[in-house]
Design an enzyme around this catalytic site. Structure first.
Site, PDB file in Angstrom:
ATOM      1  N   PRO A 102       0.805  -1.196   0.177  1.00 58.68           N
ATOM      2  CA  PRO A 102       0.077   0.139   0.013  1.00 58.68           C
ATOM      3  C   PRO A 102       0.907   1.089  -0.067  1.00 58.68           C
ATOM      4  O   PRO A 102       0.384   2.243  -0.301  1.00 58.68           O
ATOM      5  CB  PRO A 102      -0.692  -0.202   1.473  1.00 58.68           C
ATOM      6  CG  PRO A 102      -0.716  -1.354   1.732  1.00 58.68           C
ATOM      7  CD  PRO A 102       0.536  -1.913   1.255  1.00 58.68           C
TER       8      PRO A 102
ATOM      9  N   GLU B  82       2.841  -8.551   8.354  1.00 61.29           N
ATOM     10  CA  GLU B  82       2.832  -7.060   8.315  1.00 61.29           C
ATOM     11  C   GLU B  82       3.709  -6.208   6.989  1.00 61.29           C
ATOM     12  O   GLU B  82       3.593  -5.058   7.026  1.00 61.29           O
ATOM     13  CB  GLU B  82       3.433  -6.551   9.556  1.00 61.29           C
ATOM     14  CG  GLU B  82       2.668  -6.747  10.789  1.00 61.29           C
ATOM     15  CD  GLU B  82       1.251  -6.816  10.577  1.00 61.29           C
ATOM     16  OE1 GLU B  82       0.423  -7.580  10.566  1.00 61.29           O
ATOM     17  OE2 GLU B  82       0.636  -5.670  10.208  1.00 61.29           O
TER      18      GLU B  82
ATOM     19  N   ARG C 236      -3.012  -8.783 -21.068  1.00 57.24           N
ATOM     20  CA  ARG C 236      -4.113  -8.726 -22.224  1.00 57.24           C
ATOM     21  C   ARG C 236      -3.570  -7.707 -23.123  1.00 57.24           C
ATOM     22  O   ARG C 236      -4.138  -7.356 -24.312  1.00 57.24           O
ATOM     23  CB  ARG C 236      -5.362  -8.093 -21.492  1.00 57.24           C
ATOM     24  CG  ARG C 236      -5.621  -6.868 -20.944  1.00 57.24           C
ATOM     25  CD  ARG C 236      -6.780  -6.624 -20.232  1.00 57.24           C
ATOM     26  NE  ARG C 236      -7.811  -6.592 -20.990  1.00 57.24           N
ATOM     27  CZ  ARG C 236      -7.897  -5.238 -21.891  1.00 57.24           C
ATOM     28  NH1 ARG C 236      -7.140  -4.336 -21.665  1.00 57.24           N
ATOM     29  NH2 ARG C 236      -9.210  -5.190 -22.760  1.00 57.24           N
TER      30      ARG C 236
ATOM     31  N   ASP D 260     -10.798   0.563 -24.925  1.00 57.04           N
ATOM     32  CA  ASP D 260     -10.671   0.343 -23.533  1.00 57.04           C
ATOM     33  C   ASP D 260     -10.973   1.502 -22.645  1.00 57.04           C
ATOM     34  O   ASP D 260     -10.664   2.622 -23.164  1.00 57.04           O
ATOM     35  CB  ASP D 260      -9.412  -0.352 -23.091  1.00 57.04           C
ATOM     36  CG  ASP D 260      -9.130  -1.877 -22.959  1.00 57.04           C
ATOM     37  OD1 ASP D 260      -8.090  -2.208 -22.844  1.00 57.04           O
ATOM     38  OD2 ASP D 260     -10.355  -2.483 -23.273  1.00 57.04           O
TER      39      ASP D 260
HETATM   40  C1  4FV Z   1      -1.315  -4.195  -1.423  1.00 56.61           C
HETATM   41  C2  4FV Z   1      -1.914  -3.098  -2.028  1.00 56.61           C
HETATM   42  C3  4FV Z   1      -1.164  -4.747   0.096  1.00 56.61           C
HETATM   43  C4  4FV Z   1       0.058  -5.379   2.731  1.00 56.61           C
HETATM   44  C5  4FV Z   1       0.784  -6.188   3.974  1.00 56.61           C
HETATM   45  C6  4FV Z   1       0.359  -7.395   1.787  1.00 56.61           C
HETATM   46  C7  4FV Z   1      -0.268  -5.962   1.799  1.00 56.61           C
HETATM   47  C8  4FV Z   1       0.702  -7.339   3.282  1.00 56.61           C
HETATM   48  N1  4FV Z   1      -0.087  -4.471  -2.232  1.00 56.61           N
HETATM   49  N2  4FV Z   1      -1.258  -2.938  -3.174  1.00 56.61           N
HETATM   50  N3  4FV Z   1      -2.983  -2.419  -1.324  1.00 56.61           N
HETATM   51  N4  4FV Z   1      -0.279  -5.506   0.388  1.00 56.61           N
HETATM   52  O1  4FV Z   1      -2.217  -4.439   0.624  1.00 56.61           O
HETATM   53  O2  4FV Z   1      -0.372  -3.797  -3.589  1.00 56.61           O
HETATM   54  O3  4FV Z   1       2.432  -8.021   3.087  1.00 56.61           O
END
Ligand code: 4FV
Length: 249
Positions: free
Chosen positions: A88, A116, A154, A169
């Site tokens: 995130p 985490e 795609r 698209d």
């Molecule tokens: C995430 C997202 C996501 C965070 C902790 C995996 C998680 C755990 N990845 N975009 N939103 N990853 O939430 O790509 O490790």
């Protein structure tokens, strides 16, 4: 396109064995190798995670198994893969990014975090880019990688039956997509818009563009704010708004 995926759950990617991604894998347009950090542990218990320094909830993925798994992927492609961690905290990926990646043919090693997250020193030592699929927290990076891979695949030449559909698209021209209809012509009292029935392709294309502009104006004004409209597009949007007066569609 080659991509390595560092994940504790390689079996999750069976989801790619359907539809367009499945065909792309069969046609070798996309090649995937999996590297499970657990296979790169040296201790009896195959430990891939540990408690966080400084305390707090949850576990953190250890550096050593991740570095070894990533190194195995780099070895496969002569050390020229971009290492991308999904989290995130990453850059929120857009269609423009996907277009750039698909046309770049670059090798990618994706890291799927769990728990985490991964020890920050993996970022310091080997991660080239950090990507996010959206502002929400997943239980793991695997689904995020599959979302990105689906969007890239795609666009790979030969992946879609008919290339031209990509041009229509969503987001290709920075606009949302127009409505789509197929048989029956009327259902539950709802008719297909007449303009789509009389084969006037100029009128049909204008109507579709007007719908794209109108919907983007209604639902994603942020996208419209980023787009330089042509005079035709301004006209079409103007009449869309007029036709709807104050109450929207
Ligand atoms: C995430 C997202 C996501 C965070 C902790 C995996 C998680 C755990 N990845 N975009 N939103 N990853 O939430 O790509 O490790």
């Amino acid at each position: 396109m080659w991509c390595g995926i560092v994940t504790l759950f390689p079996e999750m990617f069976k989801a790619l064995s359907y539809g367009i991604t499945s065909r792309a894998l069969k046609r070798k347009l996309l090649e995937i190798n999996f590297y499970n950090p657990r296979d790169f542990t040296i201790d009896l218990h195959k430990t891939v995670d540990d408690r966080p320094y400084g305390g707090g909830p949850g576990m953190v993925m250890k550096v050593e198994p991740l570095l070894a798994a990533i190194a195995a992927g780099q070895q496969k492609v002569g050390n020229n893969a971009q290492v991308i961690s999904m989290s995130p905290q990453g850059k929120c990926i857009t269609q423009q990014d996907i277009d750039a990646i698909a046309s770049s043919a670059m090798n990618i090693i994706f890291i799927a975090g769990r728990y985490e997250g991964i020890d920050e020193r993996v970022y310091d030592l080997v991660v080239d880019q950090e990507w996010s699929i959206g502002d929400y927290v997943l239980s793991g990076g695997e689904l995020a990688i599959m979302v990105i891979l689906d969007a890239i695949t795609r666009l790979l030449p030969g992946a879609l039956g008919h290339e031209h559909s990509i041009k229509q698209d969503s987001f290709v021209d920075g606009l949302l997509d127009c409505p789509h209809y197929t048989r029956p012509e009327i259902i539950h009292g709802h008719k297909v818009p007449g303009v789509l029935l009389n084969g006037d392709h100029k009128a049909i294309n204008n109507w579709r563009l007007q719908q794209q502009l109108g919907r983007t104006w209604l639902r994603r004004p942020d996208l419209l704010a980023r787009k330089q409209l042509t005079s035709i597009e301004k006209e079409l949007l103007g009449s869309f708004i007029e036709e709807r007066g104050t109450n929207y569609e």
